[in-house]
Write a protein that holds these residues in place. Sequence first.
Motif, PDB file in Angstrom:
ATOM      1  N   HIS A  68       0.844  -1.200   0.000  1.00  0.00           N
ATOM      2  CA  HIS A  68       0.000   0.000   0.000  1.00  0.00           C
ATOM      3  C   HIS A  68       0.875   1.244   0.000  1.00  0.00           C
ATOM      4  O   HIS A  68       1.312   1.731   1.040  1.00  0.00           O
ATOM      5  N   CYS A  97      -5.753   3.764  -3.309  1.00  0.00           N
ATOM      6  CA  CYS A  97      -6.769   4.729  -2.853  1.00  0.00           C
ATOM      7  C   CYS A  97      -7.373   5.562  -3.983  1.00  0.00           C
ATOM      8  O   CYS A  97      -7.829   6.689  -3.769  1.00  0.00           O
ATOM      9  N   TYR A 194     -13.284   9.564  -0.731  1.00  0.00           N
ATOM     10  CA  TYR A 194     -12.900  10.945  -1.042  1.00  0.00           C
ATOM     11  C   TYR A 194     -13.885  11.646  -1.968  1.00  0.00           C
ATOM     12  O   TYR A 194     -14.493  11.013  -2.836  1.00  0.00           O
ATOM     13  N   HIS A 222     -10.110   1.864  -0.996  1.00  0.00           N
ATOM     14  CA  HIS A 222     -10.263   2.673   0.216  1.00  0.00           C
ATOM     15  C   HIS A 222     -11.763   2.927   0.286  1.00  0.00           C
ATOM     16  O   HIS A 222     -12.300   3.736  -0.462  1.00  0.00           O
ATOM     17  N   HIS A 252      -5.954  -0.651   3.850  1.00  0.00           N
ATOM     18  CA  HIS A 252      -5.717  -0.156   5.220  1.00  0.00           C
ATOM     19  C   HIS A 252      -6.953  -0.354   6.127  1.00  0.00           C
ATOM     20  O   HIS A 252      -7.528   0.609   6.632  1.00  0.00           O
ATOM     21  N   ASP A 368       1.173   2.648   3.583  1.00  0.00           N
ATOM     22  CA  ASP A 368       0.356   3.832   3.285  1.00  0.00           C
ATOM     23  C   ASP A 368       1.140   5.114   3.545  1.00  0.00           C
ATOM     24  O   ASP A 368       0.556   6.172   3.808  1.00  0.00           O
TER      25      ASP A 368
HETATM   26 ZN   LIG Z   1      -6.451   5.276   1.462  1.00  0.00          ZN
END
Ligand SMILES: [Zn+2]
Length: 484
Positions: A68, A97, A194, A222, A252, A368
């Motif tokens: 990641h 992500c 997001y 994500h 994650h 991440d």
């Molecule tokens: Zn993420």
Amino acid sequence: MQEQSHTRCDTAFRNATIVDGTGAAGFAGDVAVTGDRIVAIGDLGGMAAAREVDCAGQVLAPGFIDVHTHDDNALLMRDAMAPKITQGVTTVVTGNCGISLAPITLKRPPVPPLDLLGAAEEFRFSSFDAYMCALEADGAPVNAAPMVGHTTLRAAAMDGLDRPASDREIAAMQALVHECIEAGAVGLSTGLFYGPAREAPREEVAALLEALAGSGAVYTTHMRDEGDHIVDSLNESFDTAARTGVPLIVSHHKCSGRENFGRSRETLAMFDQARAHQPVALDVYPYAASSTVLLDDYMKKADRIMIAWSEPHGEVSGRYLDEIAAEWGCEQGEAFQRMKPGGAIYFVMDEEDVRRILSYPHSMIGSDGLPHDRHPHPRLWGAFARVLGHYTRDVGLFPLETAVHKMTGLSAEKFGLANRGVIREGAYADLTLFDPARIIDRATFEDPAQPAAGIEMVMVNGVAVLEGGKTTGARPGRALRRAA
Ligand SMILES: [Zn+2]
């Protein structure tokens, strides 16, 4: 012929404890490397070597695979991969992500969270193949297994991101997915959490997954929600992947927000259920704090917030929001708004959940890490050493062989990285030599840019990228194009 070719090698690692990445028990022996491959394993006393490495008291493992990352652009820079090399990482999966550097060219500043990868001029690859070729032309310090991001595709194909894609836009994105898969992308990622992807319904994602179904590429996400609605988001993720038969990797994994502490019992049971009828795995980083751009949702949820970077107020990097607000004589919420655009570290998780998810048999380690943050979350420099030193040796969460498997063999298997992540004759010579008694993360929230301790040597495709505690500057890394 074979006998003869095995009487000499380029590098011999002698008297190591070999932890081979499969999860099997470590054993004493030697490992011989010639060219970019492991050529022999065992008692190799009769074999001459151009270079001898004495490994007494040390563990030789496959190089770690960071599944990641947001290293898309860091790989192309000169010294930006030191955080990974110094903790033993030899391969990074990029494009997580929903955000990937390619395929898109930008003239205006990238919309958050795309800005985590760099400024407009960094988004300079109109095709995925052009990005892969750039990695190959210059070499990278470590191997890269790039994914394409859904948010990047949206930004490339749509004029506004605050709505679902139209049929025509979906067709355009599907064409881009085809091009990326042809160029060897190992997967498609989404960042439905997001703003720029939030309005995408699951049908939009499923349509893109159809374009890669059967290719062997994976779907990582994500999720839309990692807090109060985590059960809905898990079900959405399982459902979207199952419709197209694409293997799913939940990014994650965490249960975010105090009211959700302890819910990993429930979520991991859901993973078990889903795994009974579809391929599902997850990645996790070993910290109880997350990090991303400045987001109002996160601000409300976090127990405490540290600012990682702020464009208008660079001087606040590394300081806590409550202290900044007190100094500015305003509410925390107002200070938070004034610091945008920027990024932060959010203390939003329960330590017991972190440990339970790390211990889950199908979880892989991914850092991440955010390589361009001015004051990054310590996971950038510390994630792998923290799992090996803190959680494995000091806390005793699991055996060393399990920890290594979660960062090597399991990861290579889930992302389809052939001949990586294992110590085996014929496999690529991606190797990390470390002292199991000394390995530890030294990066802290207060002082995050600290290399791990206890990593003795790191080799990528048979070439040392770290020795004697120092990076060598070599760039033997390759673009790992998914095999057709
Ligand atoms: Zn993420």
